[in-house]
Design an enzyme around this catalytic site. Structure first.
Site, PDB file in Angstrom:
ATOM      1  N   HIS A   1     -48.300  50.668  67.533  1.00 10.93           N
ATOM      2  CA  HIS A   1     -47.158  50.219  67.491  1.00 10.93           C
ATOM      3  C   HIS A   1     -46.253  51.381  66.719  1.00 10.93           C
ATOM      4  CE1 HIS A   1     -48.480  45.783  67.694  1.00 10.93           C
ATOM      5  NE2 HIS A   1     -48.473  46.551  68.738  1.00 10.93           N
TER       6      HIS A   1
ATOM      7  N   HIS B   1     -43.246  44.147  75.187  1.00 12.28           N
ATOM      8  CA  HIS B   1     -44.203  44.687  74.293  1.00 12.28           C
ATOM      9  C   HIS B   1     -45.220  45.425  75.066  1.00 12.28           C
ATOM     10  CE1 HIS B   1     -46.639  44.623  70.645  1.00 12.28           C
ATOM     11  NE2 HIS B   1     -47.500  44.630  71.593  1.00 12.28           N
TER      12      HIS B   1
ATOM     13  N   ASP C   1     -46.309  48.912  74.146  1.00 13.86           N
ATOM     14  CA  ASP C   1     -47.639  49.489  73.861  1.00 13.86           C
ATOM     15  C   ASP C   1     -48.227  51.040  74.578  1.00 13.86           C
ATOM     16  OD1 ASP C   1     -48.648  47.583  72.163  1.00 13.86           O
ATOM     17  OD2 ASP C   1     -49.591  46.378  73.592  1.00 13.86           O
TER      18      ASP C   1
ATOM     19  N   HIS D   1     -54.542  48.526  77.094  1.00 15.29           N
ATOM     20  CA  HIS D   1     -55.085  49.645  76.320  1.00 15.29           C
ATOM     21  C   HIS D   1     -56.228  50.540  76.909  1.00 15.29           C
ATOM     22  CE1 HIS D   1     -52.479  48.658  73.063  1.00 15.29           C
ATOM     23  NE2 HIS D   1     -53.143  47.203  72.765  1.00 15.29           N
TER      24      HIS D   1
END
Length: 469
Positions: free
Chosen positions: A79, A261, A265, A288
């Protein structure tokens, strides 16, 4: 006009708690010099080790992105990284007194706000963009992940998520310019499913979660007793399920906040490439682990291209700066030993020349006539003649001078050159010419493939001096 690198005007500190450790942590962002990129410094550890934000330093992606180097690590960096990329800040040192970046409200907005308050300052160096040269793909069939980076003179991002959830459904988010990040993406908070939340609680994770920093998607029937239990765990009087199918701990800031979001990311994770990117990124079902794998693919492409850093791909049909007749006014060589047909580019520090290899050249009568190959020694000679044009361009009346080559080092022949090929040579000065001595790096290419490279040293001498010696 070239865009300059940026750093922040002054240092600023931001405090919060780590999502998974639950411990207070303070980060202090500090101005950094050009070419520094983003580095963390663990000031709570002996010798204060630093950790470069780089794909090669990723050590974990299970609950956020963790990087490790020099015996230290920092978790949940994405973030903060997204805020720096989104504000187009190139160089920052981040002092941190714990192992995890504070979660704040689960978005990039608090970091963006803090950085915008102090502002940025332009530096002298140009921003070192990596321009996506061709489509770069990454897929993970088991997770139905698909990603592609495509060439674009700008920064565009499109993201799709689909968790087979009746609550979330399929969501899309996009930006067409990085300038849109602060307004449209930065405030989007992290999210998780209720079943994940329960698992994390059982494993003593998310100690810093207070239900103010995450959207909790309710993906199953929940009894009043379970809701009361969750409320107690998070020190709340009451929790219920909102009509959108999420816990009523927070209200959505955007209808597609989860997709936004995920886009956030990914912007943060692609900081692991180590340079700002120009291109169009499209991603379906990113996470991720996939983001990091994708960043590594882009970084691998950058490494691959570093071998070509002295040369770009030239169009052999572009109008020449010098044709063969003009070349013969500068170089003393004549057929059959004149090896250069055209000069395409010439500056104070580099030159680009072209050699058409044809079957009717005399050398092929005796050099492997059944399997003709242009000899490596003549490739070096053609490279040297190209470099001679560069060297002689620095003296008045070049027809009165010669270039005598003193040394050839690190010569490598990487692929065959055959009749019908066109070799384009580029020679770059490794340092300014001193006392008539020039040192150059030469590269020869056929199309996009490097076929020969070498380092050359030459001396400029007057024709009469040469004859006397």
């Amino acid at each position: 006009m070239n865009v300059k690198q940026r750093t922040i005007k002054s240092e600023i500190s931001i405090s919060g708690v780590g999502l998974h450790t639950g411990k207070p942590v303070t980060i202090t962002l500090k101005p950094a010099p050009e070419q520094h990129w983003y580095r963390f410094r663990r000031i709570d550890l002996e010798k204060q080790p630093t950790i470069l934000v780089d794909a090669d330093n990723v050590s974990d992606t299970s609950r956020g992105t963790t990087i490790s180097q020099n015996g230290a690590s920092v978790s949940t960096i994405e973030h903060l990284m997204a805020a720096l990329v989104g504000l187009q800040i190139d160089n920052v040192l981040i002092d941190i007194d714990g192992p995890e970046v504070p979660i704040m409200d689960g978005s990039s907005a608090p970091f963006v706000k803090a950085i915008e308050q102090i502002g940025y300052v332009d530096q002298l160096a140009d921003r070192d963009y990596y321009e996506i040269p061709h489509n770069i793909h990454h897929t993970e069939s088991d997770r139905k992940v698909e990603m592609v980076a495509m060439p674009l003179d700008g920064y565009r991002f499109t993201c799709m998520i689909d968790f087979n959830s009746p609550v979330l459904g399929s969501q899309h988010a996009s930006i067409s310019n990085i300038d849109e990040f602060s307004k449209d993406i930065a405030s989007s908070r992290t999210f998780c499913f209720l079943h994940e939340l329960e698992m994390l609680l059982k494993n003593n994770l998310i100690k810093g979660g207070d239900l103010n920093n995450a959207i909790v998607v309710v993906d199953k029937e929940v009894s009043k007793d379970e809701l009361r239990h969750l409320a107690k765990l998070f020190n709340r009087d009451d929790i219920d399920v909102a009509k959108e199918g999420i816990l009523d701990n927070i209200e959505l800031r955007h209808q597609n906040e989860p997709a936004r979001h995920k886009l956030l990311d990914m912007i943060g994770d692609l900081a692991l490439v180590g340079r700002p990117i120009k291109g169009h990124i499209m991603a379906a079902r990113p996470g991720h682990a996939a983001n990091v794998a994708f960043a590594k693919k882009i970084k691998a492409q950058i490494k691959k291209e570093k071998g070509r850093k002295y040369i770009k791909v030239y169009d052999p049909n572009m109008p020449p700066l010098y044709d063969t007749v003009q070349i013969m006014k500068i170089l003393p060589h004549r057929q059959p030993f004149l090896m250069i047909d055209k000069i395409l580019e010439l500056t104070k520090t580099h030159v680009v020349g072209l050699k058409n290899v044809t079957m009717n050249e005399d050398l092929f009568m005796g050099h492997f006539p059944g399997a003709p190959v242009f000899p490596g020694v003549l490739q070096i000679e053609a490279m040297a003649q190209t470099g001679g044009i560069l060297v002689l361009s620095t003296v008045p009346d070049p027809e009165n001078y010669l270039t005598l080559f003193l040394k050839i080092e690190n010569a490598r022949f990487k692929a065959q050159v055959n009749p019908g090929d066109t070799i384009i040579f580029r020679c770059d000065l490794l340092e300014p010419i001193r006392r008539g001595i020039a040192q150059m790096k030469g590269v020869g290419m056929v199309g996009e493939k490097i076929v020969v490279e070498a380092e050359l040293m030459a001396q400029i001498v007057k024709v009469k001096e040469s004859q006397a010696s």
